[in-house]
Design an enzyme around this catalytic site. Structure first.
Site, short mmCIF file in Angstrom:
data_model
loop_
_atom_site.label_atom_id
_atom_site.label_comp_id
_atom_site.label_asym_id
_atom_site.label_seq_id
_atom_site.Cartn_x
_atom_site.Cartn_y
_atom_site.Cartn_z
N GLU A 1 30.66 116.52 2.13
CA GLU A 1 29.63 116.20 3.12
C GLU A 1 28.68 115.11 2.64
O GLU A 1 28.09 114.39 3.44
CB GLU A 1 28.85 117.45 3.52
CG GLU A 1 29.66 118.44 4.35
CD GLU A 1 30.46 119.43 3.52
OE1 GLU A 1 30.54 119.24 2.28
OE2 GLU A 1 31.01 120.39 4.10
N PHE B 1 26.07 135.23 6.15
CA PHE B 1 27.04 134.41 5.44
C PHE B 1 26.82 132.93 5.77
O PHE B 1 26.75 132.55 6.94
CB PHE B 1 28.46 134.83 5.81
CG PHE B 1 29.51 133.99 5.11
CD1 PHE B 1 29.61 134.01 3.73
CD2 PHE B 1 30.35 133.17 5.84
CE1 PHE B 1 30.56 133.22 3.09
CE2 PHE B 1 31.29 132.37 5.20
CZ PHE B 1 31.40 132.40 3.82
N GLN B 2 26.70 132.12 4.75
CA GLN B 2 26.49 130.68 4.87
C GLN B 2 25.22 130.31 5.64
O GLN B 2 25.17 129.27 6.30
CB GLN B 2 27.72 129.99 5.47
CG GLN B 2 28.93 130.10 4.54
CD GLN B 2 30.06 129.17 4.89
OE1 GLN B 2 30.26 128.85 6.06
NE2 GLN B 2 30.78 128.73 3.88
N LYS C 1 25.18 128.74 16.08
CA LYS C 1 26.53 128.81 16.64
C LYS C 1 26.52 129.37 18.06
O LYS C 1 27.25 128.89 18.93
CB LYS C 1 27.39 129.70 15.74
CG LYS C 1 28.87 129.67 16.10
CD LYS C 1 29.70 130.39 15.06
CE LYS C 1 31.18 130.24 15.38
NZ LYS C 1 32.03 130.92 14.39
N MET D 1 23.33 101.46 -17.23
CA MET D 1 21.90 101.26 -17.09
C MET D 1 21.12 102.23 -17.97
O MET D 1 20.09 101.88 -18.55
CB MET D 1 21.49 101.40 -15.62
CG MET D 1 20.04 101.07 -15.36
SD MET D 1 19.62 99.42 -15.94
CE MET D 1 19.90 98.46 -14.45
C1 LIG Z 1 22.93 110.78 -8.76
C2 LIG Z 1 22.29 110.05 -9.89
N1 LIG Z 1 22.28 110.62 -11.12
C3 LIG Z 1 21.74 109.95 -12.17
C4 LIG Z 1 21.18 108.71 -11.99
C5 LIG Z 1 20.55 107.97 -13.16
N2 LIG Z 1 21.30 106.73 -13.43
C6 LIG Z 1 20.87 105.53 -12.97
S1 LIG Z 1 21.92 104.29 -13.37
C7 LIG Z 1 22.94 105.33 -14.17
C8 LIG Z 1 24.18 104.83 -14.83
C9 LIG Z 1 25.18 104.33 -13.89
O1 LIG Z 1 26.39 104.14 -14.59
P1 LIG Z 1 27.58 103.39 -13.90
O2 LIG Z 1 27.86 103.98 -12.58
O3 LIG Z 1 28.73 103.35 -14.85
O4 LIG Z 1 26.99 101.94 -13.64
P2 LIG Z 1 26.56 100.84 -14.73
O5 LIG Z 1 25.12 101.00 -14.98
O6 LIG Z 1 27.38 101.09 -15.97
O7 LIG Z 1 26.88 99.55 -14.09
C10 LIG Z 1 22.45 106.63 -14.13
C11 LIG Z 1 23.11 107.79 -14.78
C12 LIG Z 1 21.21 108.18 -10.68
N3 LIG Z 1 20.66 107.01 -10.40
N4 LIG Z 1 21.78 108.86 -9.67
#
Ligand SMILES: Cc1ncc(C[n+]2csc(CCOP(=O)(O)OP(=O)(O)O)c2C)c(N)n1
Ligand SMILES: [Mg+2]
Lengths: 181, 651
Positions: free
Chosen positions: B91, B153-154, B203, B523
């Protein structure tokens, strides 16, 4: 920092109280009191919100309240002459020896005794917040068994009224709508 | 209601629709409820009413996932072939797809899910849409009215859960209000400052029948009146500030494109000769090749742009909200400037930054009001100064034209994420709709893919939601099938929603998927390098073979490991027809997104990539330090962020 009193007309729709109180938490507004009740219009309720803050903060609250779809109108009652009242029920310890003293105090404050028991009295007092504060300080030595306050309700004086924006319940909202309260 | 009867109703309604709302193609124009409603209105189930309302609101695609509490509506959908339902694999994918659909078109995207876990799975997508003001309507099934509050439920209190992350939401309490609730939901989602609206339908209400009436008059909500024109005195005050300014900068945000005020913005900046800086979501507000456009501001914005903002004497903020990622330290933000802020949401004005003139209104209207009066005047000295700053940035650039000398930080054979994006930009002529995930690749996209048109960059800016990219790209492509759409995702975020590859295959959606694989949560790794002394805790990843993963879904895949292979791979990808295709770019693992304003630092206190000279200087210093061995037992001194970066050796 000053006391700000806001009055809001809200549609009497389910969840509106939750929306408003969630807003306080979500945007970190510190609220002194909130009271909600019906108005002369079946589908509108009115909230009075009191907060201790600077003017910018009060302004921020007004704008955020307006973002809620169910909020029809908000007024900052600070900006015009208004009357504000708070009400308290105070259960004061009163034995046969000091009952007279408590009753005298009530008379001075124009408070009403609405329940009398062997060891206590229930006093109803209405007025501005300050007056209620003074009263409770004076009866505290007798012993306050319990107390409840309604929170402030307020209204502009004279011709100043809260605009309902020509409010019409927009779809003959049926009675199946649960009320705010 | 028996099935026969339901079928008859659907037929009679289909007739109504022929004369009224028409098919899905023309439905958009009918969106404001101009459909002909016959006097002898028909009896419909709640589920059918949902479908009727969707049609009348111009919906052609619903992204969703079935389950018990929404089953009556799924059953009714079989009688509404004009509503194409896309079965997602989660979802969250449905809410992101609806969001991608909405951002690509400005139309309302629709997601549907069952109660409980179905509804909670939508939440991330709803919060994402809320932060970026994207118009979506989510329809969820709920346990029957009588069971609400019993932990059935749910059962989940989804209106409670989504209260702070929706513009508004509804728990439908009576079938007689169902149509009106949905109609309002669409109205609220798409008008004013757009946003997500959720409608939770028990529902039993989906099963009950009632006379279906869809009001034709416009929705009026006493507590909801989006503003239009700005106050004349404030417009006048803004004009005065513009007249008096010598070093003005326009800060253009998402609001420009949402208000279709792109032409007005171009005219304003041309006439008054005001440089335009963009927020991340503001990309596309004006062509980045426009001479007045100076580029992106903020944490990873151009150094010259941030300098210009800090040195400005007037900021004109248009449809942006002074997010912390664009202001840095508020205490030192654009100290010497006066400020004008135009926004449709009055609560944004004076929220983060106190302004001199705040104008609440629809940007297009307000810009027109300004354009009526704004004066022509030159501003060359100011542009010259910005050009000097830009020249300094260009010295540090690693992605250089072929004839320029290579930056010494880039050694032969390295494949850099930044290069991938720049080449993609050139090979697609800058004409693709790009949809990013979140991380370094997202910032490289923002830095190296220049957008010309509104709605051509779709990215999760406010919430920064990893996993957004692929599903949002699917939604965008389905909304605009004639458009070239690229999902640009990191190896981390891609794995959060990669199950939607199956959706793309099932729907034969041709999205081009570029996985920027650096083997890291890049990042986060960058922050660890700068601010946590290079302790790379939980950021290296053991990844699947992304090409094989794609192939398992029946998706062709290409792997690119050298810059020389990019062109062929991109061309082959573009030529591929009929469904999704994936390109895995295996890039340098330890790259940095430069420049960077550390969180909370002053906007012009940026960590820069060294110039070639600085770089060589550091290289020599390092070599010398190696020659004289350091005292090994000395504790490393904690260092300030900028200092850490300054000593850093690399790209
Ligand atoms: C759902 C979620 N969890 C954690 C983060 C924190 N976060 C920001 S950038 C990042 C790394 C992203 O890694 P990747 O998808 O490999 O992209 P890259 O930075 O390597 O290009 C994280 C963990 C986030 N933004 N969103
Ligand atoms: Mg990565």
């Amino acid at each position: 920092m000053a006391k700000h009193i806001l009055a809001a007309l809200v549609e009497n729709r389910p969840g509106v109280l939750a929306r408003v109180s969630n807003l306080f938490r979500r945007r970190s507004f510190n609220i002194d009191s909130l009271s909600v009740g019906r108005t002369q219009r079946e589908n509108l309720s009115r909230m009075t919100i009191v907060m201790e803050s600077d003017a910018a903060e009060a302004d921020r609250l007004v704008k955020n309240l307006y973002k809620l779809v169910d909020v029809v109108h908000v007024d900052h009652l600070h900006n015009q002459p208004s009357v504000a009242r708070d009400m308290a029920l105070v259960k004061v310890k009163a034995s046969s020896e000091n009952r007279r003293e408590v009753i005298q105090l009530c008379d001075i404050f124009r408070a009403r005794i609405i329940d009398v028991a062997a060891e206590s009295l229930v006093v109803e007092i209405t007025g501005e917040e300050e007056k209620l504060g003074h009263f409770t300080e004076l009866v505290r030595p007798f012993g306050i068994v319990e107390m409840v306050r309604t929170g402030v309700i307020a209204m502009g004086r004279g011709s100043h009224t809260l605009k309902d924006q020509g409010y019409k319940p927009n779809r003959g909202r049926s009675s199946s709508r649960r009320s705010v309260l | 209601m028996t099935e026969d009867k339901a079928a008859t109703n659907a037929e009679s309604l289909a007739k109504t629709l022929e004369t009224g709302a028409g098919g899905s193609a023309g439905a958009c124009e009918q969106a404001s409820g101009e459909a002909d409603i016959p006097a002898d209105a028909v009896m419909l189930t709640g589920a059918e009413i949902v479908c009727e309302c969707l049609l009348r609101e111009g919906v052609d695609i619903v992204f969703g996932y079935p389950g018990g509490a929404i089953l009556p509506t799924y059953d009714a959908l079989t009688r509404y072939p004009q509503l194409h339902h896309v079965l997602t694999r989660h979802e969250q994918g449905a809410s992101h797809m609806a969001d991608g659909y909405a951002r690509a078109t400005g139309k309302v995207g629709v997601a549907m899910a069952t109660s409980g876990p179905g509804a909670t799975n939508l939440v991330t997508g709803i919060a994402t849409a809320m932060m970026d003001s994207s118009p979506i309507v989510c329809i969820t099934g709920q346990v029957p009215t009588g069971a609400i509050g019993t932990d059935a439920f749910q059962e989940t209190d989804v209106t409670g859960i989504t209260l702070p992350i929706t513009k508004h939401n509804y728990l439908v309490t009576s079938i007689d209000e169902l149509a009106e609730d949905i109609r309002e939901a669409f109205h609220i989602a798409r008008t004013g400052r757009p946003g997500p609206v959720l409608v939770d339908i028990p529902k039993d209400i989906q099963i009950q029948t009632t006379e279906f009436v869809y009001p034709t008059e416009p929705v009026t909500l006493p507590g909801y009146k989006p503003p239009r024109r700005g106050r004349a005195d404030q417009v006048e005050a803004a004009l005065e500030l513009i007249r008096e300014s010598r070093r003005p900068v326009i800060l253009a945000g998402h609001g420009i494109s949402m208000a279709n005020a792109n032409a007005e913005l171009a005219e304003l900046c041309e006439r008054a000769q005001i440089p335009v800086a963009l927020t991340l979501l503001g990309k596309g507000a004006i062509s980045e090749r426009h001479p007045m456009c100076v580029g992106m501001m903020g944490m990873h914005g151009g150094a010259e742009v941030n300098h210009a903002i800090q040195q400005a004497d007037l900021l004109i903020a248009l449809g942006m909200r002074f997010d912390d990622r664009v202001t840095g330290n508020l205490a030192t933000y654009a100290k010497g400037s006066r400020k004008i802020h135009v926004d449709i949401d009055s609560s944004e004005i004076n929220k983060n930054v106190r302004v001199d003139v705040g104008i609440v209104g629809d940007l297009r209207e307000v810009l027109r009001q300004l354009l009526d009066r704004v004066e022509r005047r030159p501003n060359d000295a100011w542009f010259d100064r910005i050009a000097e700053w830009r020249a300094d940035s260009e010295l540090r650039e690693i992605v250089r034209p072929a004839d320029a000398p290579r930056h010494p930080a880039v050694s032969e054979g390295k494949l850099l994420g930044a290069q991938v994006i720049r080449d993609l930009f050139e090979l697609t002529g800058g004409n693709a709709v790009t949809v990013t995930d979140v991380g370094q690749h997202q910032m490289w996209e923002a830095q190296y893919y220049q957008h010309e048109r509104p709605h051509s960059l779709i990215t999760s800016g406010g919430l920064g939601t990893m996993g957004f990219g692929l599903p949002a790209a699917i939604g965008a492509k389905m909304a605009r099938p004639d458009q070239e759409v690229w999902a640009i995702v990191g190896d981390g975020g891609f794995q959060m929603t990669s199950m939607e590859l199956a959706t793309a295959v099932q729907e034969k959606v041709k999205v081009n998927i570029a996985v920027i694989n650096n083997g890291f949560l890049g990042m986060v790794r960058q922050w660890q390098e700068f601010f946590y002394e290079e302790r790379y805790n939980q950021t290296p990843m053991v990844n699947p073979d992304f090409c094989k993963l794609a192939e398992a879904y029946g998706i062709p895949a290409i792997r690119v490991t050298e810059r020389g292979q990019i062109e062929d791979a991109v061309n082959a990808t573009r030529a591929q027809a009929g469904g999704p295709i994936l390109v895995e770019f295996v890039v340098e693992k330890e790259e940095i997104v430069f420049p960077m304003v550390p969180a909370g630092a002053d906007l012009d206190d940026m960590i820069r990539r060294p110039t070639p000279e600085e770089f060589e200087q550091k290289r020599r210093e390092r070599a010398a330090a190696k020659a004289t061995p350091a005292e090994t037992d000395a504790e490393p001194e904690p260092v300030a962020p900028a200092a850490v970066a300054g000593t850093r050796f690399g790209v």
